[in-house]
Write a protein that holds these residues in place. Structure first.
Motif, PDB file in Angstrom:
ATOM      1  N   GLY A  21      40.772  43.256  47.753  1.00 29.78           N
ATOM      2  CA  GLY A  21      40.899  44.618  48.235  1.00 29.78           C
ATOM      3  C   GLY A  21      42.119  44.731  49.142  1.00 29.78           C
ATOM      4  O   GLY A  21      43.225  44.311  48.786  1.00 29.78           O
ATOM      5  N   ALA A  22      41.915  45.255  50.338  1.00 32.60           N
ATOM      6  CA  ALA A  22      43.017  45.406  51.299  1.00 32.60           C
ATOM      7  C   ALA A  22      43.093  44.259  52.292  1.00 32.60           C
ATOM      8  O   ALA A  22      43.841  44.333  53.278  1.00 32.60           O
ATOM      9  CB  ALA A  22      42.860  46.730  52.046  1.00 32.60           C
ATOM     10  N   LEU A  34      32.715  44.263  42.579  1.00 29.78           N
ATOM     11  CA  LEU A  34      33.656  44.359  41.465  1.00 29.78           C
ATOM     12  C   LEU A  34      33.748  45.806  40.980  1.00 29.78           C
ATOM     13  O   LEU A  34      32.762  46.373  40.518  1.00 29.78           O
ATOM     14  CB  LEU A  34      33.212  43.455  40.313  1.00 29.78           C
ATOM     15  CG  LEU A  34      33.151  41.953  40.605  1.00 29.78           C
ATOM     16  CD1 LEU A  34      32.500  41.216  39.434  1.00 29.78           C
ATOM     17  CD2 LEU A  34      34.537  41.398  40.872  1.00 29.78           C
ATOM     18  N   SER A  35      34.929  46.375  41.089  1.00 27.78           N
ATOM     19  CA  SER A  35      35.125  47.743  40.601  1.00 27.78           C
ATOM     20  C   SER A  35      35.449  47.728  39.110  1.00 27.78           C
ATOM     21  O   SER A  35      36.060  46.792  38.592  1.00 27.78           O
ATOM     22  CB  SER A  35      36.278  48.408  41.355  1.00 27.78           C
ATOM     23  OG  SER A  35      37.491  47.692  41.158  1.00 27.78           O
ATOM     24  N   HIS A  40      37.899  33.103  45.541  1.00 27.47           N
ATOM     25  CA  HIS A  40      37.954  34.430  46.149  1.00 27.47           C
ATOM     26  C   HIS A  40      37.662  35.590  45.199  1.00 27.47           C
ATOM     27  O   HIS A  40      37.274  36.658  45.652  1.00 27.47           O
ATOM     28  CB  HIS A  40      39.344  34.672  46.756  1.00 27.47           C
ATOM     29  CG  HIS A  40      39.824  33.569  47.618  1.00 27.47           C
ATOM     30  ND1 HIS A  40      39.320  33.334  48.881  1.00 27.47           N
ATOM     31  CD2 HIS A  40      40.763  32.605  47.397  1.00 27.47           C
ATOM     32  CE1 HIS A  40      39.938  32.286  49.413  1.00 27.47           C
ATOM     33  NE2 HIS A  40      40.803  31.833  48.525  1.00 27.47           N
ATOM     34  N   GLY A  41      37.897  35.413  43.921  1.00 21.92           N
ATOM     35  CA  GLY A  41      37.844  36.534  42.989  1.00 21.92           C
ATOM     36  C   GLY A  41      36.588  36.564  42.155  1.00 21.92           C
ATOM     37  O   GLY A  41      35.472  36.312  42.625  1.00 21.92           O
ATOM     38  N   LEU A  42      36.778  36.816  40.861  1.00 25.90           N
ATOM     39  CA  LEU A  42      35.660  37.018  39.947  1.00 25.90           C
ATOM     40  C   LEU A  42      34.718  35.828  39.889  1.00 25.90           C
ATOM     41  O   LEU A  42      33.505  35.992  39.743  1.00 25.90           O
ATOM     42  CB  LEU A  42      36.213  37.322  38.544  1.00 25.90           C
ATOM     43  CG  LEU A  42      35.208  37.543  37.423  1.00 25.90           C
ATOM     44  CD1 LEU A  42      34.278  38.710  37.746  1.00 25.90           C
ATOM     45  CD2 LEU A  42      35.932  37.787  36.098  1.00 25.90           C
ATOM     46  N   VAL A  73      37.576  44.460  35.511  1.00 25.34           N
ATOM     47  CA  VAL A  73      37.095  44.600  36.890  1.00 25.34           C
ATOM     48  C   VAL A  73      38.158  44.104  37.851  1.00 25.34           C
ATOM     49  O   VAL A  73      39.103  43.407  37.464  1.00 25.34           O
ATOM     50  CB  VAL A  73      35.785  43.802  37.125  1.00 25.34           C
ATOM     51  CG1 VAL A  73      34.654  44.343  36.274  1.00 25.34           C
ATOM     52  CG2 VAL A  73      35.995  42.313  36.859  1.00 25.34           C
ATOM     53  N   ALA A  74      37.985  44.458  39.121  1.00 26.34           N
ATOM     54  CA  ALA A  74      38.836  43.934  40.191  1.00 26.34           C
ATOM     55  C   ALA A  74      37.961  43.620  41.393  1.00 26.34           C
ATOM     56  O   ALA A  74      37.043  44.390  41.712  1.00 26.34           O
ATOM     57  CB  ALA A  74      39.920  44.940  40.576  1.00 26.34           C
ATOM     58  N   PRO A  75      38.215  42.484  42.075  1.00 30.79           N
ATOM     59  CA  PRO A  75      37.401  42.148  43.241  1.00 30.79           C
ATOM     60  C   PRO A  75      37.774  43.007  44.442  1.00 30.79           C
ATOM     61  O   PRO A  75      38.934  43.104  44.824  1.00 30.79           O
ATOM     62  CB  PRO A  75      37.743  40.670  43.491  1.00 30.79           C
ATOM     63  CG  PRO A  75      39.089  40.468  42.875  1.00 30.79           C
ATOM     64  CD  PRO A  75      39.183  41.425  41.738  1.00 30.79           C
TER      65      PRO A  75
END
Length: 299
Positions: free
Chosen positions: A54-55, A200-201, A273-275, A193-195
């Motif tokens: 994310g940010a 997950l969006s 960190h991610g999927l 998707v994105a973390p």
């Protein structure tokens, strides 16, 4: 939001629609990229799940990039985030404390817009991209279908750049319009998707593959894992640069790793960190059949 298991299952279900590639028979493990620095001369980073969630920047990412640059390595970001302009994308990485010049950040949005100019004779596109600026290309009109959904009837092609914050039902109207009048559909972010900090969006690729299932359409994808994304990096290198000296560092087998392997690049899967955070990565690699050269928890 989508669960990790559902996202992975969906990636495996659409595998036949993605590029074909062969990888190593087995992968090796390392603690971080420092152990691999001597093997590659160019390091290409995915963003979400590798440099940031994310940010929020991932701890140590800035220091690792600085160390690689100090060794004379070329570094790039290759991101499927298509909702921001070039200036906004560069500013985002600066805000995260990451030292990338504008020419080192390559987004699927850039690649998509080049494709619209080069490959289509359409002058009026409808754009799905909530809360972001419309593209600006000479001679082409872009209609914001989020603020003006009735514009669906008046456009000759559809561009999916971002679906951030949209409810699942947003795609229903698009399906009805495409059934009534089929038109080209272009996808500027092939990710499913994105973390994010909250989970997950669902990204444009998720909805594009739903439309394939429902309508049998053939969208044109720009971004990883498709060749156009990796070719954009290769064009910035010395002609004839050996593919085996380029490393793609990403958090997803079906996008970062698969696409880079299809180009003959080295591949590094980041799992912390991610999927795939907390997942059985050995099992995921076996099920997908997509084998990276290296697996590391963080860069």
């Amino acid at each position: 939001m989508l669960t990790r298991d559902a996202a992975i299952d969906r990636y495996n279900a659409i595998r036949a629609r993605l590029p074909q590639a062969s990888g190593p028979a087995a992968w090796s493990s390392a603690n971080n990229l420092g152990a691999l620095a001597a093997e590659y001369d160019v390091f290409v980073f995915d963003a979400f799940g590798v440099l940031n969630v994310g940010a929020t920047p991932i701890t140590g990412a800035h220091a690792r990039i600085q160390a690689l640059q100090a060794m004379g390595k070329q570094t790039f970001v290759l991101t499927n985030a298509a909702g921001l302009t070039d200036a906004q994308t560069t500013a985002k990485f600066c805000a995260l404390g990451l030292d990338f010049e504008a020419l080192e950040v390559i987004s699927s949005r850039q690649i998509c817009l080049e494709g619209l100019k080069r490959s289509f004779d359409i002058r009026r596109w409808g754009v799905i991209c909530p809360a972001c600026g419309l593209p600006d290309l000479p001679g082409i009109e872009f209609v914001d279908l989020i603020t003006a959904p009735d514009g669906l009837d008046d456009v000759d092609g559809i561009v999916l750049l971002s679906t951030t914050g949209l409810p699942d039902t947003w795609c229903d109207g698009l399906e009805v319009a495409l059934r009534a009048r089929p038109r080209p559909v272009v996808v500027g972010n092939p990710d499913l998707v994105a973390p994010r900090e909250t989970g997950l969006s669902k990204e444009p690729g998720f909805y594009a593959h739903d439309l394939i299932d429902r309508l049998g359409i053939a969208p044109v994808f720009y971004g990883k894992p498709f060749a156009n994304a990796f070719e954009a990096v290769e064009r910035r290198l010395t002609p004839g640069f050996p593919a085996a000296k380029i490393a793609m560092i990403g958090d997803t087998l079906h996008t970062d790793i698969l696409g880079a392997a299809a180009r003959g690049w080295g591949t590094v899967l980041v799992t912390g960190h991610g999927l795939y955070r907390g997942a059985n990565v050995d099992q995921l690699i076996e099920i997908s059949g997509i084998v990276p050269n290296w697996v590391i928890p963080s860069i």
